[in-house]
Write an enzyme that holds these catalytic residues in place. Sequence first.
Site, PDB file in Angstrom:
ATOM      1  N   ASP A  51       0.842  -1.181   0.000  1.00 50.97           N
ATOM      2  CA  ASP A  51       0.000   0.000   0.000  1.00 50.97           C
ATOM      3  C   ASP A  51       0.886   1.243   0.000  1.00 50.97           C
ATOM      4  OD1 ASP A  51      -2.411   1.269  -0.095  1.00 50.97           O
ATOM      5  OD2 ASP A  51      -2.779   1.191   2.050  1.00 50.97           O
ATOM      6  N   TYR A 110       1.123   5.718  -0.503  1.00 50.68           N
ATOM      7  CA  TYR A 110       0.664   6.909   0.233  1.00 50.68           C
ATOM      8  C   TYR A 110       0.839   8.064  -0.751  1.00 50.68           C
ATOM      9  CZ  TYR A 110       0.730   9.668   4.711  1.00 50.68           C
ATOM     10  OH  TYR A 110       0.471  10.508   5.785  1.00 50.68           O
ATOM     11  N   HIS A 141      -3.910  13.953   0.551  1.00 46.56           N
ATOM     12  CA  HIS A 141      -4.131  13.085   1.712  1.00 46.56           C
ATOM     13  C   HIS A 141      -2.962  13.181   2.702  1.00 46.56           C
ATOM     14  CE1 HIS A 141      -5.110   9.627   4.175  1.00 46.56           C
ATOM     15  NE2 HIS A 141      -3.977   9.039   3.840  1.00 46.56           N
ATOM     16  N   ARG A 174       0.877  16.833  12.877  1.00 44.87           N
ATOM     17  CA  ARG A 174       2.123  17.560  13.140  1.00 44.87           C
ATOM     18  C   ARG A 174       2.009  19.052  12.885  1.00 44.87           C
ATOM     19  NH1 ARG A 174       3.498  12.909  10.524  1.00 44.87           N
ATOM     20  NH2 ARG A 174       3.296  13.982   8.536  1.00 44.87           N
ATOM     21  N   GLU A 222     -10.792   3.794   3.553  1.00 46.96           N
ATOM     22  CA  GLU A 222      -9.891   4.588   2.715  1.00 46.96           C
ATOM     23  C   GLU A 222     -10.210   4.300   1.251  1.00 46.96           C
ATOM     24  OE1 GLU A 222      -5.961   5.643   5.338  1.00 46.96           O
ATOM     25  OE2 GLU A 222      -5.778   3.924   3.996  1.00 46.96           O
ATOM     26  N   GLU A 276      -9.279   3.943  -2.328  1.00 49.58           N
ATOM     27  CA  GLU A 276      -8.023   3.699  -3.048  1.00 49.58           C
ATOM     28  C   GLU A 276      -8.288   2.992  -4.370  1.00 49.58           C
ATOM     29  OE1 GLU A 276      -4.857   1.933  -0.837  1.00 49.58           O
ATOM     30  OE2 GLU A 276      -5.431   2.864   1.066  1.00 49.58           O
ATOM     31  N   ASP A 321      -9.337   0.280   2.008  1.00 46.49           N
ATOM     32  CA  ASP A 321      -8.347  -0.120   3.014  1.00 46.49           C
ATOM     33  C   ASP A 321      -8.880   0.283   4.393  1.00 46.49           C
ATOM     34  OD1 ASP A 321      -5.898  -1.145   3.886  1.00 46.49           O
ATOM     35  OD2 ASP A 321      -4.999   0.836   3.916  1.00 46.49           O
ATOM     36  N   ARG A 325      -8.375   3.884  13.295  1.00 44.35           N
ATOM     37  CA  ARG A 325      -7.497   5.038  13.556  1.00 44.35           C
ATOM     38  C   ARG A 325      -6.967   5.086  14.978  1.00 44.35           C
ATOM     39  NH1 ARG A 325      -6.165   6.055   8.453  1.00 44.35           N
ATOM     40  NH2 ARG A 325      -7.959   6.687   7.204  1.00 44.35           N
ATOM     41  N   GLN A 336      -4.286   2.492  15.218  1.00 44.78           N
ATOM     42  CA  GLN A 336      -3.150   2.982  14.427  1.00 44.78           C
ATOM     43  C   GLN A 336      -2.327   4.024  15.190  1.00 44.78           C
ATOM     44  OE1 GLN A 336      -4.429   4.442  10.595  1.00 44.78           O
ATOM     45  NE2 GLN A 336      -2.375   4.914   9.866  1.00 44.78           N
ATOM     46  N   TYR A 355       1.637   2.651  15.694  1.00 45.20           N
ATOM     47  CA  TYR A 355       2.361   2.785  14.422  1.00 45.20           C
ATOM     48  C   TYR A 355       3.817   3.217  14.543  1.00 45.20           C
ATOM     49  CZ  TYR A 355       2.562   7.878  13.756  1.00 45.20           C
ATOM     50  OH  TYR A 355       2.865   9.195  13.850  1.00 45.20           O
ATOM     51  N   LYS A 381      -4.736  -2.045  10.199  1.00 38.50           N
ATOM     52  CA  LYS A 381      -5.050  -2.261   8.787  1.00 38.50           C
ATOM     53  C   LYS A 381      -5.292  -3.731   8.462  1.00 38.50           C
ATOM     54  CE  LYS A 381      -3.822   1.985   7.342  1.00 38.50           C
ATOM     55  NZ  LYS A 381      -4.567   2.838   6.390  1.00 38.50           N
ATOM     56  N   THR A 429      -9.090  -5.808   4.128  1.00 39.28           N
ATOM     57  CA  THR A 429      -8.981  -4.892   2.992  1.00 39.28           C
ATOM     58  C   THR A 429      -9.920  -5.439   1.920  1.00 39.28           C
ATOM     59  OG1 THR A 429      -6.641  -4.518   3.511  1.00 39.28           O
ATOM     60  CG2 THR A 429      -7.400  -3.846   1.311  1.00 39.28           C
ATOM     61  N   THR A 476      -4.929   6.373   0.143  1.00 38.47           N
ATOM     62  CA  THR A 476      -6.143   7.189   0.048  1.00 38.47           C
ATOM     63  C   THR A 476      -6.010   8.264  -1.036  1.00 38.47           C
ATOM     64  OG1 THR A 476      -6.400   6.884   2.404  1.00 38.47           O
ATOM     65  CG2 THR A 476      -7.739   8.603   1.397  1.00 38.47           C
ATOM     66  N   GLU A 511     -10.194  12.576   7.262  1.00 39.06           N
ATOM     67  CA  GLU A 511     -10.025  13.874   6.605  1.00 39.06           C
ATOM     68  C   GLU A 511     -11.348  14.621   6.467  1.00 39.06           C
ATOM     69  OE1 GLU A 511      -7.588  11.771   3.373  1.00 39.06           O
ATOM     70  OE2 GLU A 511      -7.238  13.881   2.997  1.00 39.06           O
TER      71      GLU A 511
END
Lengths: 420, 420
Positions: free
Chosen positions: B129, B131, B136, B145, B202, B204, B236, B240, B243, B247, B256, B260, B353, B367
């Site tokens: 997978d 990114y 996204h 962040r 997600e 995808e 996917d 959250r 995660q 992670y 995850k 899927t 995503t 999001e």
Amino acid sequence: MLHSFIEVKPESHFPIQNLPYGVFRPLRGGSPRIGVAIGEYVLDLSILDDAGHFHLTSVAGKRIFHQPSLNSFMALGRPVWQEVRKQLQHLLWIEEPTLRDHPELRAAAFFKQKEVEILLPARIGDYTDFYASKDHASNVGAMFRGKDNALMPNWTHLPVGYHGRASSIVVSGTDVRRPTGQTKPPTISEPIFGPCQQLDYELEIGWLIGPGNNQGEPISIEHAEDHIFGLVLVNDWSARDIQAWEYQPLGPFLSKSFATSISPWVVPLDALEPFRVKGPNQNPEPLPYLQQSASASFDINLEVCLEGDGMNARERICTSNFRYLYWSMAQQIAHHTVGGCNLRPGDLLASGTISGPEKESRGCLMELTWRGAEPLRLPNGQQRVWLEDGDQLTITGWCQGDGYRVGFGEVSGRVLPAMK
Amino acid sequence: MLHSFIEVKPESHFPIQNLPYGVFRPLRGGSPRIGVAIGEYVLDLSILDDAGHFHLTSVAGKRIFHQPSLNSFMALGRPVWQEVRKQLQHLLWIEEPTLRDHPELRAAAFFKQKEVEILLPARIGDYTDFYASKDHASNVGAMFRGKDNALMPNWTHLPVGYHGRASSIVVSGTDVRRPTGQTKPPTISEPIFGPCQQLDYELEIGWLIGPGNNQGEPISIEHAEDHIFGLVLVNDWSARDIQAWEYQPLGPFLSKSFATSISPWVVPLDALEPFRVKGPNQNPEPLPYLQQSASASFDINLEVCLEGDGMNARERICTSNFRYLYWSMAQQIAHHTVGGCNLRPGDLLASGTISGPEKESRGCLMELTWRGAEPLRLPNGQQRVWLEDGDQLTITGWCQGDGYRVGFGEVSGRVLPAMK
């Protein structure tokens, strides 16, 4: 103590107490089939099956040892594995004439290990790599984030793991090409492309899954070991410079996926029972789904040897032990499946680098040389910070019994130069 | 414009211009085999093969469409796929009597899609997978962040990706159980265990690999598309809260790996050619191994719909497009293999995503609701921050031609309550 009519030296990894499974093809020709290692020999189980020596077991008529992978046998579960193991120990026993006194069958069923090509033992559907050594995680964390923030907050609460690449798992003896990739040395502002400059190995143990679980139905920690078919040595080759640049925020990718090597002989969990020990104390106490009452670790001696071009012999560079692992195999399986993820027969789970508390027990070059600050001195005036082209890296492991060893053989691989 | 003697409505996803491949089993009985979707029908390629209609192509005599997965067909490569596609378009053409005027063969070879069980199209060896959507990655980064550090420094230099779990990939229509796991809400000091409270989807697109590459031998970007058999929709599913806790530092794992979902019909890359477009400008210029001259994106409309308990219909909650992706499929393949990692036929690579620049084009609930700050308002006074038990989540996608659509059908799944 059980003895076989096949002569096995005390230092051999493959006495009658072990009987690890593998897939092999005779060099003289023939298709891949399943055997067990005994002393310097491989016993061909497809020949024993043809001769009717499994007719009283649950594998009778299944031609399961004529297959090119252990997956179907793995799927049958522990009671069947134990039946077959018992029958093999009986047939190989020094007092049992069936095989011992049958020269034609012996000639057909035994191969010198040098007379066979050894293959991957399983079709590995998914490969998961954990990070279960506290010493390793602390050392790496200290190097990257300083000693006070060495362990991430989650580390003592769950066995951290990630999905690895199954397609690039190779059997011991396969040369490994130095990967090329994108890196960003700290001294420059833009990334560059070229051969990996910080090639490393990782000393690990892996276990192959027997029966799996249905999606959505976790494996409880009490039953987790019933899903372990057996154990192998793992070298999780790592490109540290590629890893440092790529790994945020989704984890290691190309720094690992170019190759992972495993030893070919799968040591049954039942062969390791005499060497069961308690693992490290766990503090804080894990959440209930990770709590186990029984001893869940094993006393497996581990060594790493390096032989570079111009060296006359393998040089031991690390001595570690499986029992140093903080999280047990059972805990890792229970965690892996607790959200409903399904394991399948032949899946590989691995421990992550197995480091111990001593300097010589650090399980990778990054730790042994503290990221290059303390180069490793070797004979002939050589030294190493990272692996060089031509280096042969060998991991071996064994349990020491009273007058015998239950061993893993080795996983070995030589570094080829990067593609031009 | 090409027409078939099978009636296909303009809004159908499956005109003669598409002919996506899938694996199905007739509900009335029989083994899994390979077909193509046309209008409301499935054309059974194993029947066409038995009737000799591939005898002039490279698949003649291979019984490749009698198999329960597309893997063997995928391995044959683009020239063979094009031969077969040409023959199928010929046989289905409105002017061609062979099949049109042969009632017995038509009766045997066509199934209504409602009369078949549709299965996973391939044995997926490894699932990767990526990114690859800048919107996204920027949105997620800004939430975690802050806006000034939204993108990691590596993001614009390489397609960030990670290994996913292959065993838990399911076909559209499979219910998905809410995972249980370890989380640590920010308000408390110790982790807790329980059902996921932040279940997300997600949006995808994935692509299935045709011929692979040998380990150690990268696929150049010029040849990357020759390794793409076709595309599917991917959901996917993501936990959250699990995660966020698990992670670091090795990436998403149990958040995850519980499930899927993919759509069952694999749209050939050749069917998407009329919809090829240029992707976003890339700045900074990628390193040479990631540079491409040709247009490498596709204009694929994407939509996400939600239908909760008590709602009367699917409600569209997102409108996005494949062309928003920053990194192309070719770039992702070139990057994946540049260090020597081998791809195999049937491997799945997915985009991550797919979000666009507008608020309604954000491809996941995290999001769309900005991590819960802006709940999504639905009919009947309902709202959503995360997925609830009973929610049916459906992704659909299509390319709009002049009077026809080349579509993907849908990938749909309903959320089951967590295990007790």
